[in-house]
Design an enzyme around this catalytic site. Structure first.
Site, PDB file in Angstrom:
ATOM      1  N   GLY A  72       0.808  -1.222   0.000  1.00  0.00           N
ATOM      2  CA  GLY A  72       0.000   0.000   0.000  1.00  0.00           C
ATOM      3  C   GLY A  72       0.837   1.266   0.000  1.00  0.00           C
ATOM      4  O   GLY A  72       0.519   2.233  -0.708  1.00  0.00           O
ATOM      5  N   THR A  73       1.897   1.276   0.775  1.00  0.00           N
ATOM      6  CA  THR A  73       2.735   2.480   0.874  1.00  0.00           C
ATOM      7  C   THR A  73       3.313   2.837  -0.491  1.00  0.00           C
ATOM      8  O   THR A  73       3.251   3.988  -0.928  1.00  0.00           O
ATOM      9  CB  THR A  73       3.865   2.251   1.907  1.00  0.00           C
ATOM     10  OG1 THR A  73       3.258   2.003   3.177  1.00  0.00           O
ATOM     11  CG2 THR A  73       4.780   3.452   2.008  1.00  0.00           C
ATOM     12  N   ASN A 151      -8.398   3.966   8.017  1.00  0.00           N
ATOM     13  CA  ASN A 151      -7.763   2.850   8.713  1.00  0.00           C
ATOM     14  C   ASN A 151      -7.878   2.923  10.232  1.00  0.00           C
ATOM     15  O   ASN A 151      -7.656   1.934  10.912  1.00  0.00           O
ATOM     16  CB  ASN A 151      -6.285   2.738   8.325  1.00  0.00           C
ATOM     17  CG  ASN A 151      -5.559   4.047   8.414  1.00  0.00           C
ATOM     18  OD1 ASN A 151      -5.925   5.026   7.764  1.00  0.00           O
ATOM     19  ND2 ASN A 151      -4.540   4.085   9.233  1.00  0.00           N
ATOM     20  N   GLN A 179      -7.757  -0.488   3.037  1.00  0.00           N
ATOM     21  CA  GLN A 179      -8.618  -1.102   4.063  1.00  0.00           C
ATOM     22  C   GLN A 179      -9.907  -1.682   3.476  1.00  0.00           C
ATOM     23  O   GLN A 179     -10.667  -2.339   4.176  1.00  0.00           O
ATOM     24  CB  GLN A 179      -8.975  -0.072   5.142  1.00  0.00           C
ATOM     25  CG  GLN A 179      -7.790   0.368   5.994  1.00  0.00           C
ATOM     26  CD  GLN A 179      -7.285  -0.724   6.925  1.00  0.00           C
ATOM     27  OE1 GLN A 179      -8.004  -1.656   7.289  1.00  0.00           O
ATOM     28  NE2 GLN A 179      -6.029  -0.625   7.326  1.00  0.00           N
ATOM     29  N   SER A 199      -3.239  -3.488  -0.810  1.00  0.00           N
ATOM     30  CA  SER A 199      -2.127  -4.168  -0.148  1.00  0.00           C
ATOM     31  C   SER A 199      -2.551  -5.570   0.283  1.00  0.00           C
ATOM     32  O   SER A 199      -3.569  -5.727   0.973  1.00  0.00           O
ATOM     33  CB  SER A 199      -1.722  -3.351   1.080  1.00  0.00           C
ATOM     34  OG  SER A 199      -0.734  -4.023   1.813  1.00  0.00           O
ATOM     35  N   ALA A 200      -1.766  -6.587  -0.108  1.00  0.00           N
ATOM     36  CA  ALA A 200      -2.176  -7.983   0.113  1.00  0.00           C
ATOM     37  C   ALA A 200      -2.332  -8.365   1.587  1.00  0.00           C
ATOM     38  O   ALA A 200      -3.238  -9.113   1.943  1.00  0.00           O
ATOM     39  CB  ALA A 200      -1.173  -8.917  -0.562  1.00  0.00           C
ATOM     40  N   HIS A 201      -1.443  -7.839   2.450  1.00  0.00           N
ATOM     41  CA  HIS A 201      -1.487  -8.330   3.839  1.00  0.00           C
ATOM     42  C   HIS A 201      -2.714  -7.846   4.600  1.00  0.00           C
ATOM     43  O   HIS A 201      -2.981  -8.306   5.720  1.00  0.00           O
ATOM     44  CB  HIS A 201      -0.184  -7.996   4.587  1.00  0.00           C
ATOM     45  CG  HIS A 201      -0.017  -6.563   5.010  1.00  0.00           C
ATOM     46  ND1 HIS A 201      -0.243  -6.154   6.293  1.00  0.00           N
ATOM     47  CD2 HIS A 201       0.364  -5.466   4.323  1.00  0.00           C
ATOM     48  CE1 HIS A 201       0.005  -4.854   6.386  1.00  0.00           C
ATOM     49  NE2 HIS A 201       0.379  -4.408   5.203  1.00  0.00           N
ATOM     50  N   CYS A 324       0.967   2.122  12.413  1.00  0.00           N
ATOM     51  CA  CYS A 324       2.185   2.895  12.231  1.00  0.00           C
ATOM     52  C   CYS A 324       2.212   4.121  13.127  1.00  0.00           C
ATOM     53  O   CYS A 324       3.209   4.801  13.230  1.00  0.00           O
ATOM     54  CB  CYS A 324       2.330   3.300  10.762  1.00  0.00           C
ATOM     55  SG  CYS A 324       0.801   3.189   9.891  1.00  0.00           S
TER      56      CYS A 324
HETATM   57  N1  PLP Z   1      -3.067   2.962   3.422  1.00  0.00           N
HETATM   58  C1  PLP Z   1      -3.868   2.556   4.422  1.00  0.00           C
HETATM   59  C2  PLP Z   1      -5.258   3.100   4.521  1.00  0.00           C
HETATM   60  C3  PLP Z   1      -3.406   1.629   5.358  1.00  0.00           C
HETATM   61  O1  PLP Z   1      -4.211   1.225   6.353  1.00  0.00           O
HETATM   62  C4  PLP Z   1      -2.084   1.144   5.239  1.00  0.00           C
HETATM   63  C5  PLP Z   1      -1.535   0.222   6.259  1.00  0.00           C
HETATM   64  O2  PLP Z   1      -1.807   0.325   7.423  1.00  0.00           O
HETATM   65  C6  PLP Z   1      -1.296   1.583   4.149  1.00  0.00           C
HETATM   66  C7  PLP Z   1      -1.829   2.490   3.277  1.00  0.00           C
HETATM   67  C8  PLP Z   1       0.092   1.065   3.953  1.00  0.00           C
HETATM   68  O3  PLP Z   1       0.057  -0.243   3.448  1.00  0.00           O
HETATM   69  P1  PLP Z   1       1.326  -1.226   3.551  1.00  0.00           P
HETATM   70  O4  PLP Z   1       1.404  -1.683   4.956  1.00  0.00           O
HETATM   71  O5  PLP Z   1       1.020  -2.334   2.602  1.00  0.00           O
HETATM   72  O6  PLP Z   1       2.513  -0.435   3.113  1.00  0.00           O
END
Ligand code: PLP
Length: 374
Positions: A72-73, A151, A179, A199-201, A324
């Site tokens: 996702g990032t 999130n 999410q 994001s897969a996880h 985070c």
């Molecule tokens: N965007 C949202 C809304 C998220 O909740 C998260 C992870 O908590 C991310 C982006 C980042 O995803 P990743 O952990 O796959 O980098």
């Protein structure tokens, strides 16, 4: 063994066993580089093709609109910077004050380089209203980036309406759907979005892999330069096993969307009903329209950090907010944005149920909270 109740599925999820099994051959046997022309690479190439097709089908996209990333990032960084750095006479970006830091910090970076960025204020339910976007959007707006679901508090945004306003004004629309994908119906064509991060996880796939949906014809700068992978926009040897795991996990979640959603909603309702029968003073943050099973709770005059650790001692895993953000003991930017009162905000935890939770978990967590707070 001590009990372990995992109720932090918004932070990450347990890997789907079928996804794990599907990944194994690509780690041990079919380890070829997909870019090589020899026969050993054929199966790997096919696995990438099949995975792209499976993922595309789950969100109603075309396979060549799915670009694999590390999560996702990265997808968020690419969407924001890739549009900010493409050639266009327009410059400005609009996002919101409740976005994940992957979006917020990408916006801050392009802002330092001279791109004007406006941060739309969310309302008290953590919703970005179409009216507020109409007030801020101009003919200079190049990109609007609003998350599909928050999130921390789970609120689901009116993406279709927001996207239509962006398009009416000639702007590109990105949504961080990290999410949402695999948890609520996501149809890129019905929403009309140009870019979508996943994001897969977060949907029972492996960590370190995700994708960015890029609608055909969207002008976006490349994210990694090097080889020709991902239509030469995101170079680098593909993480084949992870991509295969992501596709299977997403397919399983999408095929069971209604069933999973029913289960987590039932757990959520039981949890709220049991908690409201106690004498604990709490409020629920966010909107009634939210990701099933995602509950942000604020307890009066409590300390969220203390609650997290005391629940941990009882074998219960929850979060104080965004994973985070949980190193920070301050009130999160989302709770500040929705103007949560201080006497409650400091005592906030996020409980997020997933497909591997049970009704019994709701009871155990409420009993844990009674033990700690009474
Ligand atoms: N965007 C949202 C809304 C998220 O909740 C998260 C992870 O908590 C991310 C982006 C980042 O995803 P990743 O952990 O796959 O980098």
């Amino acid at each position: 063994m001590k009990q372990m109740i995992y109720a932090d599925n918004a932070a990450t999820t347990k890997l789907d066993i079928e996804a794990f099994e599907a990944m194994k051959p690509y780690l041990l046997e079919d380890y070829a580089n997909a870019s090589q022309p020899y026969s050993f690479s054929r199966g790997v190439k096919k696995a990438l093709k099949d995975s792209r097709e499976i993922i595309a089908k789950c969100i109603n996209a075309e396979p060549d609109e799915i670009y694999f990333t590390s999560g996702g990032t990265e997808s968020d960084n690419w969407a924001i910077k890739g549009i900010a750095y493409n050639d266009s006479s327009r410059k400005a970006i609009i996002t919101s004050n409740i976005e994940h830091h992957a979006v917020l910090n990408s916006c801050r970076q392009v802002e330092r380089l001279g791109v004007p960025v406006a941060y739309l204020p969310a309302n008290e339910e953590a919703i970005i209203s179409p009216e507020i976007l109409k007030q801020f959007i101009t003919k200079q707006t190049k990109l609007v980036s609003i998350m599909m679901a928050n999130n921390e508090v789970g609120s689901i945004q009116p993406i279709k309406e927001l996207c239509a306003i962006a398009h009416d004004n000639g702007a590109i629309f990105h949504t961080d759907a990290v999410q949402a994908v695999g948890h609520i119906p996501v149809d890129v064509k019905a929403f009309g979005v140009d870019l979508l991060s996943a994001s897969a996880h977060k949907f029972n796939g492996p960590k370190g892999v995700g994708f960015l949906y890029i609608k055909k014809g969207t002008k976006i700068a490349e994210h990694e330069i090097g080889g020709h992978q991902e239509q030469a926009l995101r170079a680098g040897t593909e993480n084949v096993a992870a991509i295969v795991g992501m596709a299977i996990a997403l397919k399983n979640n999408c095929n069971n969307l209604a069933k999973n959603s029913e289960l987590v909603t039932e757990i959520e309702n039981k949890f709220k009903s049991l908690l409201s029968k106690t004498n604990i003073d709490f409020i629920v943050n966010g909107s009634k329209v939210h990701i099933p099973g995602n509950i942000s709770l604020s307890f009066k005059n409590a300390d969220g950090e203390m609650l997290l650790h005391r629940l941990d001692l009882l074998g219960i895993m929850v979060s104080t907010g965004a994973a985070c953000d949980s190193k920070s003991t301050q009130i999160s930017h989302v709770l500040q944005a929705i103007k949560a009162s201080e006497e409650y905000a400091k005592g906030t935890i996020r409980i997020s149920f997933g497909k591997y939770n049970s009704l019994k978990d709701a009871e155990i967590i409420v009993n844990g909270l009674i033990q700690i707070l009474s």
